[in-house]
Enzyme design. Structure first.
Site, PDB file in Angstrom:
ATOM      1  N   SER A   1      55.706  70.963  49.694  1.00 61.78           N
ATOM      2  CA  SER A   1      54.530  71.833  49.677  1.00 61.78           C
ATOM      3  C   SER A   1      54.937  73.348  49.309  1.00 61.78           C
ATOM      4  CB  SER A   1      53.444  71.958  50.799  1.00 61.78           C
ATOM      5  OG  SER A   1      54.080  72.268  51.956  1.00 61.78           O
TER       6      SER A   1
ATOM      7  N   LYS B   1      41.994  68.559  51.398  1.00 61.35           N
ATOM      8  CA  LYS B   1      42.858  69.542  50.653  1.00 61.35           C
ATOM      9  C   LYS B   1      41.919  69.092  49.287  1.00 61.35           C
ATOM     10  CE  LYS B   1      47.261  70.202  52.565  1.00 61.35           C
ATOM     11  NZ  LYS B   1      48.003  69.375  53.578  1.00 61.35           N
TER      12      LYS B   1
ATOM     13  N   HIS C   1      49.255  66.504  49.393  1.00 64.16           N
ATOM     14  CA  HIS C   1      49.186  67.606  48.381  1.00 64.16           C
ATOM     15  C   HIS C   1      48.885  66.987  46.834  1.00 64.16           C
ATOM     16  CE1 HIS C   1      49.554  71.526  50.201  1.00 64.16           C
ATOM     17  NE2 HIS C   1      50.480  70.907  51.166  1.00 64.16           N
TER      18      HIS C   1
HETATM   19  C1  LIG Z   1      48.274  69.210  55.063  1.00 65.41           C
HETATM   20  C2  LIG Z   1      48.905  67.980  55.243  1.00 65.41           C
HETATM   21  C3  LIG Z   1      48.943  67.118  56.487  1.00 65.41           C
HETATM   22  C4  LIG Z   1      48.009  67.714  57.609  1.00 65.41           C
HETATM   23  O1  LIG Z   1      46.783  67.216  56.994  1.00 65.41           O
HETATM   24  P1  LIG Z   1      45.311  67.317  57.986  1.00 65.41           P
HETATM   25  O2  LIG Z   1      44.450  66.249  57.307  1.00 65.41           O
HETATM   26  O3  LIG Z   1      44.895  68.878  57.773  1.00 65.41           O
HETATM   27  O4  LIG Z   1      45.886  67.210  59.505  1.00 65.41           O
HETATM   28  C5  LIG Z   1      49.679  66.016  56.637  1.00 65.41           C
HETATM   29  N1  LIG Z   1      50.649  65.937  55.834  1.00 65.41           N
HETATM   30  C6  LIG Z   1      50.925  66.745  54.618  1.00 65.41           C
HETATM   31  C7  LIG Z   1      51.917  66.387  53.777  1.00 65.41           C
HETATM   32  C8  LIG Z   1      50.321  67.857  54.525  1.00 65.41           C
HETATM   33  O5  LIG Z   1      50.263  68.439  53.228  1.00 65.41           O
END
Ligand SMILES: *Cc1c(COP(=O)(O)O)cnc(C)c1O
Length: 396
Positions: free
Chosen positions: A182, A241, A210
């Protein structure tokens, strides 16, 4: 009795501030979308993970509201006691259908999904092989398991192969990677990872938080884009997301793995079920993402926005990291410069975030821009204009 700890924390906080690493939180007093309000000022938002613009989509909101009336505010239980509603099963089925997997298990977050998966499935007889830049939740999840741990350099397939060779005596080997890294927007080399997994008899896990909903023709994420969907054994991802942006995560994949996780994954067994409104909103969001017309339309708009931003910024002479993801890092190198530019842009009504060491390597400070399907080309022009303006001021 608190005095000792207090003194220590005050000193540590001072250190964090002194190092310029203190995280301040800006308060937004509007819904999450491309035009937001903060302190009664309108801002263009270029730092949300709201890739498909579904966080404030009327269809998603309507579905969540309807379920709030139908199934109430909360379930006040974990899944295996009395916290499983029909809609939890429906969402699990929809994720499986979308990703073309056997089965899916929901968690309160993807952080919890990654926190539960390793400890439940692997012990000291097994080896977990992890990319060094994997998400914090993967790192923490691995720490909770007793498996032997290996770490390879980011996307370095020779180093992965070394780990696989060293892990040959273990009972099972699992390779785990983020689908998208990310900070850079880089893709994991899934074709090569899956080839190595075949060669060294390893299973493959991809956290596609992502990418789910936005990459691949069908929006199924990085495995679809790489053409290796059927070779990935375990998918994890978030609803926080692209898929509505509220909350919740999942593990999806092979039948027995999911069945076993329902018996053994601790964040699943000992934490509350997802609230009905969130389940329904996420279900509406994933149906939009999966829709052959609407999903494709949103993805086309998102990627058109990303390439428009790339073109305009390159024309304006900015240094971007190459890629095909709507995470677009604008490189400045110097942390002070990146910080000044982001502040200046904020003053001018464009919200972007600067990242510097230790989140990214020293001298690789950047502003990470994230595009959404909800941006218009005018919004992007305004963002590019604010970059140009801020650059001219930062060099004075
Ligand atoms: C955002 C993200 C998470 C966390 O997700 P949540 O549902 O907000 O806990 C886990 N792994 C990756 C790769 C992320 O980008």
């Amino acid at each position: 009795m608190y005095e000792g700890l207090k003194e220590q924390l005050v000193a540590n906080l001072e250190e964090i501030r002194g190092a310029g690493l203190y995280k301040y939180e800006r308060e937004i007093d509007s819904a999450q979308q491309s035009h937001i309000e903060s302190n009664n000022r309108e801002l263009l938002n270029f730092c949300a993970n709201n890739y498909l613009g579904l966080a404030n989509d009327p269809r998603v909101i309507a579905a969540a509201k309807a379920e709030l009336d139908e199934r109430g505010f909360g379930v006040a239980s974990v899944r295996f006691i009395c916290g499983t509603q029909d809609i939890h099963k429906e969402l699990e089925l929809e994720v499986s259908r979308f990703l073309e997997t056997d089965d899916t298990i929901l968690f309160s977050s993807c952080f919890d999904a990654n926190g539960g998966v390793f400890e439940a499935l692997f012990n000291e007889q097994d080896a977990i092989i992890s990319d060094e830049l994997n998400h914090a939740s993967i790192i923490d999840g691995i720490r909770l398991s007793k498996a032997v741990r290996f770490r390879y350099k980011n996307r370095d397939m020779l180093d992965l192969e070394r780990c696989l060779q060293e892990a040959q005596s273990s009972r099972n080997r699992i390779i785990v990677t983020d689908g998208i890294f990310s900070m850079d927007g880089y893709l994991a080399p899934l074709v090569e990872i899956c080839e190595l997994a075949q060669k060294y008899n390893a299973i493959v896990m991809v956290d596609d938080s992502h990418a789910v909903g936005l990459l691949g023709v069908g929006g199924k994420g990085t495995p679809e884009l790489a053409g290796v969907g059927h070779l990935v054994d375990i998918y994890t991802g978030t609803f926080g997301k692209a898929l509505g942006g509220a909350a919740g995560g999942y593990v999806s994949g092979r039948k027995e793995i999911i069945e076993f996780l329902r018996q053994k994954a601790r964040p699943y067994l000992f934490s509350n079920s997802l609230a009905p409104a969130i389940v329904a909103g996420s279900l509406a969001a994933i149906k939009i993402a999966a829709d052959p017309v609407e999903g494709v339309r949103l993805r086309e708009k998102l990627h058109a926005n990303a390439s428009y931003f790339r073109t305009k910024m390159t024309e304006a002479g900015f240094d971007l990291l190459e890629g095909q993801h709507p995470i677009i890092p604008v490189m400045f190198g110097d942390a002070q410069v990146a910080g000044r530019i982001a502040s200046n842009m904020f003053e001018n009504g464009v919200y972007v975030t600067a990242f510097s060491f230790p989140v990214v390597p020293k001298d690789k400070a950047r502003i990470r821009v994230q595009l959404s399907a909800s941006h218009s080309f005018e919004d992007i022009d305004a963002c590019v204009g604010a970059f140009v303006d801020a650059r001219s001021k930062a060099s004075l």
